[in-house]
Design a protein around this motif. Structure first.
Motif, mmCIF file in Angstrom:
data_model
loop_
_atom_site.group_PDB
_atom_site.id
_atom_site.type_symbol
_atom_site.label_atom_id
_atom_site.label_comp_id
_atom_site.label_asym_id
_atom_site.label_seq_id
_atom_site.Cartn_x
_atom_site.Cartn_y
_atom_site.Cartn_z
ATOM 1 N N THR A 99 22.275 -18.803 31.870
ATOM 2 C CA THR A 99 21.082 -19.633 31.659
ATOM 3 C C THR A 99 20.745 -20.441 32.895
ATOM 4 N N LEU A 133 18.153 -19.135 35.199
ATOM 5 C CA LEU A 133 16.831 -18.897 34.631
ATOM 6 C C LEU A 133 15.969 -20.146 34.552
ATOM 7 N N THR A 174 10.484 -21.465 24.952
ATOM 8 C CA THR A 174 11.792 -20.913 25.288
ATOM 9 C C THR A 174 11.919 -19.481 24.797
ATOM 10 N N ASP A 175 12.068 -19.295 23.490
ATOM 11 C CA ASP A 175 12.312 -17.947 22.970
ATOM 12 C C ASP A 175 11.100 -17.038 23.089
ATOM 13 N N ALA A 183 10.963 -15.770 26.676
ATOM 14 C CA ALA A 183 12.046 -14.830 26.954
ATOM 15 C C ALA A 183 11.810 -13.478 26.297
ATOM 16 N N ASN A 203 14.372 -23.290 29.665
ATOM 17 C CA ASN A 203 15.515 -22.385 29.777
ATOM 18 C C ASN A 203 16.799 -23.133 30.092
ATOM 19 N N LEU A 215 17.886 -22.129 26.338
ATOM 20 C CA LEU A 215 17.857 -20.682 26.153
ATOM 21 C C LEU A 215 19.160 -20.189 25.531
ATOM 22 N N VAL A 271 16.696 -15.105 20.398
ATOM 23 C CA VAL A 271 16.607 -14.277 21.595
ATOM 24 C C VAL A 271 17.834 -13.369 21.631
ATOM 25 N N THR A 310 18.559 -9.541 26.161
ATOM 26 C CA THR A 310 17.398 -10.077 26.875
ATOM 27 C C THR A 310 17.833 -11.104 27.915
ATOM 28 N N VAL A 311 18.738 -12.008 27.528
ATOM 29 C CA VAL A 311 19.233 -13.010 28.478
ATOM 30 C C VAL A 311 19.988 -12.328 29.616
ATOM 31 N N MET A 329 17.432 -10.831 32.003
ATOM 32 C CA MET A 329 16.766 -11.867 32.789
ATOM 33 C C MET A 329 17.677 -12.366 33.907
#
Length: 735
Positions: free
Chosen positions: A47, A50, A268-269, A272, A289, A299, A308, A312-313, A316
């Motif tokens: 996180t 990001l 946030t979500d 993302a 984030n 995040l 999320v 996905t995280v 990113m």
């Protein structure tokens, strides 16, 4: 004329290329290094990649080998001074860097070699400063002359912008740093940029507003891309899945970082899950984030709440790590050495500026001026001695020196009496426009009031001078009709009282009267028919004065060409006729008829056409012939007495088109240097994709079988010849 400067610049570029080895990894090696680091990271550490750890930084994570912060800096023409961690202020002491000409000036060079050199200087200065990511280039298309940031962009044509942004990005990234193409997308006004909702049909988007971004991604390999503030079709660009994922990732295969403009993330979500990337803002404003100022991880919390997906995280964070690995930042590979504020960089600034200057009129042959004959020179216009490099919000810089036009004339004419008299003399400071600066994330500039000079005194001085240089146009800042980030100009026109004053001046008996106009956007003038000698320049950075004087004195033969079609009035623009400029919902219902495309379609004569610019010599075009396939050749000869450069432009036309097409569209250009009497044959070749239009039913580019015309010209309005070529079969292209 010192026409050896291009060779000098090439030697600089070649020497720079030899300074140290690049750390830039290939894509797969970078991905492997990024994945290895990602596998070591906790959710909170991912996180931290990001969201900013400060206004211009991403966090160091020593536990996994990221031993220092990743640093960013504006802008497209300099490396802006370092900023405080939690606010918009500058660190003390302010860092100093070379300031090159603006991108609107670079566009007027029509020269890919200068674009490469521009990028290399910025990359070298970044490395010397320890900056890892440049927030440039800006490639938004000039849709309206009112846009306050047109001076920061590459003009109105997608092919011109694409062809120049590629070598620019390659030049920057040759120094093992990241370029950031911006602002993606449909960000073509500053008016209400943080809230406005823009709408354009797919064909317009893909044909006009996407090509430069596509070129940056697919050809230049830009490592980063910045989303814009505005909404598109009701969705913030930082949350717009169609653009961030559908076009960038899926259609173009983009691997790099997506970063918001500062304060451009709103959730946030949702962000993302719709293709979002790194959130940036002034330090204490970063909160969706990674909330660094209070060490919170929104995040990560969204992932734990199943809002999320973990994948996905990971994706990113992987994008950030991949960018860091590509530059050698993550792997610790030796990165290319840089340099800052060198004589070579300052020479690039000066010569690039001169190369960009456009000679609009020279009817009496007054230019070039002969310095030895000048004993008294009068400069009219206070802006001729007002420095601009520290203005323009994110476009501002901090330079070791700045040469104004007035200062350059005094230096270059030590034997002459050089006097400055304003139309309006700046007399007092009124107040500082802090509101605009706060909104822009920039720095306030002082407002001034102006009062008239005595007309008779001005006339007497003008008629007694050996030469008079009148300096017109805009300046950078937040007042009235200045140009700057965060605000648009109130109208296109130069102030009425100044227009009236210049009408008077043009009626006086003046020897060697030269009008210089500076702006990064078209200005409404009502006196140009009376001016026999007219020179246009954009903002040229720290060497502006020297660049202009080099052209006025003939040490450089002007070869710049306009990067936009200059309308006679705002009423002659598409946005004015179609009513498509406002602060709420902006519909691009002029479609792809932007700039010269609009003027061609509506048979509107511009003040000066797109691609126009004169020289101190003359050129003849001959032997324009079709080549096998889709191509044309042309012979260009210098028929004058001095060396010069010509920009030869290739346009396409579509006789018998099955769908609506523009009258003509730029498809290529070449800049050629010729000695007196010398001629060269240039060859242009196109692929079927170059003639394509976006098919809104197929959602693909399509080139229909049939006959096309290739037009060779010196501007969009000065076509020297045309040939017909045939495309044998219809083809479609995914992007």
């Amino acid at each position: 004329m010192r026409m050896n400067r291009l060779k000098f610049g090439l030697l600089i570029a070649q020497a720079a290329c030899c300074l140290g080895a690049q750390a830039m990894l290939d894509d797969e090696s970078a991905l492997k290094a990024a994945r290895e680091t990602l596998a070591k990271m906790t959710l909170e550490e991912k996180t931290m990649l990001l969201g900013g750890s400060g206004t211009m930084t991403l966090a160091a994570i020593p536990r996994v080998g990221i031993t220092k912060e990743w640093t960013m800096s504006d802008n497209s023409s300099t490396v802006r001074p370092a900023m405080n961690r939690w606010d918009w202020g500058y660190t003390n002491p302010k860092s100093v860097n070379t300031k090159l000409p603006s991108l609107s000036a670079l566009a007027q060079t029509w020269d890919v070699a200068w674009a490469r050199r521009h990028g290399e200087v910025l990359g070298a200065e970044m490395r010397d400063r320890g900056v890892d990511q440049l927030l440039g280039p800006g490639v938004n298309i000039l849709r309206t002359p009112l846009n306050g940031r047109n001076w920061e962009y590459l003009g109105e044509d997608p092919v011109l912008a694409a062809e120049l942004c590629v070598p620019y990005i390659e030049g920057v990234q040759s120094y093992d740093v990241a370029a950031t193409v911006k602002h993606f997308c449909l960000n073509n006004q500053e008016l209400a940029r943080n809230t406005v909702d823009t709408h354009a049909d797919d064909r317009t988007v893909h044909e006009i507003y996407m090509p430069a971004f596509r070129a940056a991604v697919k050809r230049a390999g830009t490592l980063a891309l910045m989303t814009s503030y505005n909404k598109v079709d009701g969705l913030w660009m930082s949350e717009n899945k169609y653009f961030q994922k559908g076009i960038l990732r899926d259609l173009w295969g983009y691997k790099g970082l997506v970063v918001t403009d500062w304060g451009g993330q709103h959730s946030t979500d949702f962000a993302a899950n719709n293709g979002g990337g790194v959130e940036m803002h002034w330090g204490q404003g970063i909160r969706y984030n990674y909330y660094a100022i209070s060490n919170r991880f929104p995040l990560a919390q969204a992932l734990r709440e199943n809002k999320v997906p973990a994948a996905t995280v990971d994706e990113m964070a992987l994008r950030t790590l991949w960018m860091m690995a590509k530059t050698g930042f993550l792997t610790g590979a030796p990165r290319r050495a840089g340099a800052r504020n060198t004589p070579e960089h300052q020479r690039v600034a000066r010569d690039e500026g001169a190369e960009s200057i456009v000679l609009l009129k020279n009817e009496a042959g007054i230019l070039p001026l002969k310095p030895a004959t000048l004993k008294k020179v009068l400069v009219i216009g206070s802006n001729a001695n007002v420095k601009q490099c520290d203005k323009g919000c994110s476009g501002e810089g901090n330079v070791p020196y700045e040469v104004t036009l007035f200062a350059a004339l005094k230096t270059r004419l030590p034997q002459a009496e050089v006097t400055l008299m304003p139309f309006c003399a700046k007399q007092k400071i009124e107040k500082t426009d802090t509101a605009a600066a706060t909104v822009a994330g920039g720095h306030a500039h002082q407002k001034t009031s102006e009062a008239w000079s005595d007309p008779e005194e001005l006339r007497a001085a003008a008629e007694a001078a050996d030469a008079v240089v009148v300096f017109t146009g805009t300046e950078l800042g937040y007042q009235e009709n200045m140009e700057s980030e965060s605000r648009d100009r109130q109208n296109m026109d130069w102030p009425a009282e100044l227009q009236a004053a210049l009408h008077q001046i043009l009626g006086w008996k003046i020897r060697n009267l030269v009008v210089v106009t500076r702006s990064g956007t078209p200005i409404g003038y009502n006196w140009t028919d009376k001016a026999a000698t007219l020179v246009h320049t954009s903002y040229l950075g720290m060497e502006e004065g020297n660049s202009i004087v080099d052209v006025l004195f003939g040490e450089v033969n002007p070869s710049g060409k306009l990067a936009w079609s200059w309308p006679k009035s705002y009423a002659d623009t598409a946005v004015a006729k179609c009513g498509t400029y406002n602060a709420n919902n902006v519909v691009y219902n002029e479609r792809f008829y932007v700039g010269y495309r609009w003027h061609d379609a509506k048979k509107i004569e511009p003040l000066f056409p797109f691609g126009y610019g004169k020289s101190y010599t003359t050129f003849a075009y001959s032997n324009i012939r079709a080549l096998p396939g889709i191509g044309v050749s042309v012979t260009v000869k210098n028929t004058g007495k001095v060396a010069g450069k010509e920009v030869v432009q290739l346009y396409a036309a579509y006789p018998g088109a099955q769908v609506e097409r523009c009258v003509k569209e730029l498809k290529g250009f070449q800049k050629v240097a010729l000695a007196p009497g010398e001629e060269k044959t240039l060859v242009f070749r196109l692929a079927p994709r170059d003639l394509a239009y976006w098919d809104e039913f197929l959602h693909r580019f399509r080139t229909d079988a049939g006959t096309y015309e290739l037009l060779v010209g010196a501007s969009s309005a000065d076509i020297k010849g045309r040939v017909r070529v045939t495309v044998a079969q219809t083809e479609t292209f995914a992007d």
